[in-house]
Design an enzyme around this catalytic site. Structure first.
Site, PDB file in Angstrom:
ATOM      1  N   LYS A 190      -8.430  -3.462   9.237  1.00 51.03           N
ATOM      2  CA  LYS A 190      -7.474  -3.958   9.746  1.00 51.03           C
ATOM      3  C   LYS A 190      -7.614  -5.249  10.711  1.00 51.03           C
ATOM      4  CE  LYS A 190      -4.115  -2.113   7.473  1.00 51.03           C
ATOM      5  NZ  LYS A 190      -4.994  -1.079   6.657  1.00 51.03           N
TER       6      LYS A 190
ATOM      7  N   PHE B  20       0.940  -1.206  -0.065  1.00 46.55           N
ATOM      8  CA  PHE B  20       0.004  -0.027  -0.039  1.00 46.55           C
ATOM      9  C   PHE B  20       0.909   1.320  -0.052  1.00 46.55           C
ATOM     10  CE2 PHE B  20      -2.598   3.174   2.078  1.00 46.55           C
ATOM     11  CZ  PHE B  20      -3.720   2.985   1.332  1.00 46.55           C
TER      12      PHE B  20
END
Length: 389
Positions: free
Chosen positions: A191, A91
């Site tokens: 997450k 990312f």
């Protein structure tokens, strides 16, 4: 797909998961009368509990995972005139955190099996200006910390672990905080632990922690009453409500990891039986993988064909996503502190990333909180869509 299969997909666990623990924590934070970390107790408690779980003597909670990386890099001396080695497949926060400090982000290739930073490629990229090497523990799978630790020792370049996916992970029996290097975590909405946003940095030594504390609080110490700002910095302080939620999330992390560790080998094995599907591998030295994603590749697929496959999976009820784009294939990478190369030149030395950029798919980690029967249904749908796409 029959009605039962459709229902099983619809019944896959949702994310985020929450319960009375989060409600109690939010009320506790509300009623303590102080809602920021300097007056309340939730952030302090969370830092202690998170550090104990991850083997870290010093933990600092911050506003988000990107700020965690930026702060960690800053206290390691990263800034203008320096370089940071980052995986080309990650990312983009991994590179942007360095670039916002004025450091050049240098993308290097990844291992085609684990999708983690290739230590040999990293070694070739080290220069006199390299200030940090940033392995990313992709989808909860550790980068090769033995080889990278040796590279760090041989070159004197510190490691910073991007552990945004690696809550609760273990490398050869050691937790993230027990590996002797700074590590950064994320608590963004997707997450393995989440408060919508949030982050944490773990430190192996007190001096680095103390500098980070100052810089995350505008350069101001805990006890300052007269506005003596000892360093430059910014406001990266986590609030008490987020910390209260994260304490509850931490409380169920181990149970969720244990379940994912049961389901992931089953689903990976089923996916591996599908012609053309290659699941992410696993290094035997990874003794605990929290499985942030169930990732697999479709070698030979173009990006367009892969994207069509993901759309078809989503239409069938499978929580599928395209994998991260190679960082050098986003315009934002080239805006500030980019290497003195072209996209094609970077791509030429990152062949594995180029392939993964086009052919990789990931399934949300909530999939792995499902039943064994649901794993079979997910794999059946993937097989059918692969055969049709």
């Amino acid at each position: 797909m029959n009605d039962r299969a459709q229902q099983l997909l619809a019944d896959l666990p949702q994310w985020p998961r929450y319960g009375d623990e989060e409600r109690v924590g939010l009320v506790r934070a509300l009623e303590q009368g102080q809602w920021w970390r300097m007056g309340g107790s939730e952030v302090d408690s969370f830092e202690r509990e998170f550090g104990e779980r991850h083997g870290s003597p010093y933990t600092l909670a911050v506003t988000n995972g990107t700020h965690a990386l930026e702060l960690a890099l800053q206290v390691l001396g990263v800034g203008h005139g320096t370089e940071v080695i980052v995986p080309a497949f990650t990312f983009i926060s991994s590179s942007q955190a360095a670039q916002r400090l004025g450091a050049v982000a240098v993308p290097v290739d990844v291992d085609p099996d684990t999708y983690c930073l290739d230590p040999e490629a990293a070694a070739r990229a080290v220069t006199a200006r390299t200030a940090a090497i940033m392995p990313v523990h992709m989808a909860g799978h550790f980068a090769d910390m033995d080889a990278l630790g040796k590279l760090s020792a041989d070159t004197g370049v510190p490691l910073i672990q991007d552990a945004a996916h690696a809550h609760g992970a273990e490398w050869d029996g050691r937790k993230v905080g027990e590996l002797g290097s700074v590590a950064a975590f994320s608590f963004q909405n997707g997450k393995l632990m989440t408060a919508g946003e949030g982050g944490a940095v773990t430190f192996p030594d007190e001096a680095t922690y103390q500098e980070a504390f100052l810089r995350h609080s505008c350069g101001r110490s805990r006890t300052d009453k007269k506005y003596f700002h000892e360093t430059s910095g910014s406001n990266f302080r986590l609030n008490e409500f987020s910390a209260a939620v994260l304490r509850a999330q931490l409380g169920r992390l181990d149970e969720q990891i244990a379940l994912r560790e049961q389901r992931a080998p089953l689903l990976a094995g089923l996916l591996a039986e599908i012609p053309g599907v290659v699941p992410q591998g696993r290094d035997e030295r990874v003794t605990a993988n929290p499985h942030y994603m169930q990732m697999f590749r479709l070698p030979g697929y173009s990006e367009e064909r892969r994207n069509a496959l993901v759309e078809a999976l989503v239409a069938r009820g499978v929580p599928a996503f395209v994998a991260f784009r190679a960082i050098y294939r986003s315009d934002g990478f080239w805006e500030n502190a980019a290497p003195d190369e072209t996209v094609d030149e970077v791509a030429a030395r990152c062949p594995h990333t180029e392939a993964i950029n086009a052919d990789c798919v990931w399934l949300h980690h909530r999939t792995l909180l499902g039943t064994e029967e649901q794993m079979h249904v997910v794999a059946e749908v993937v097989a059918d869509v692969v055969a049709r796409t």
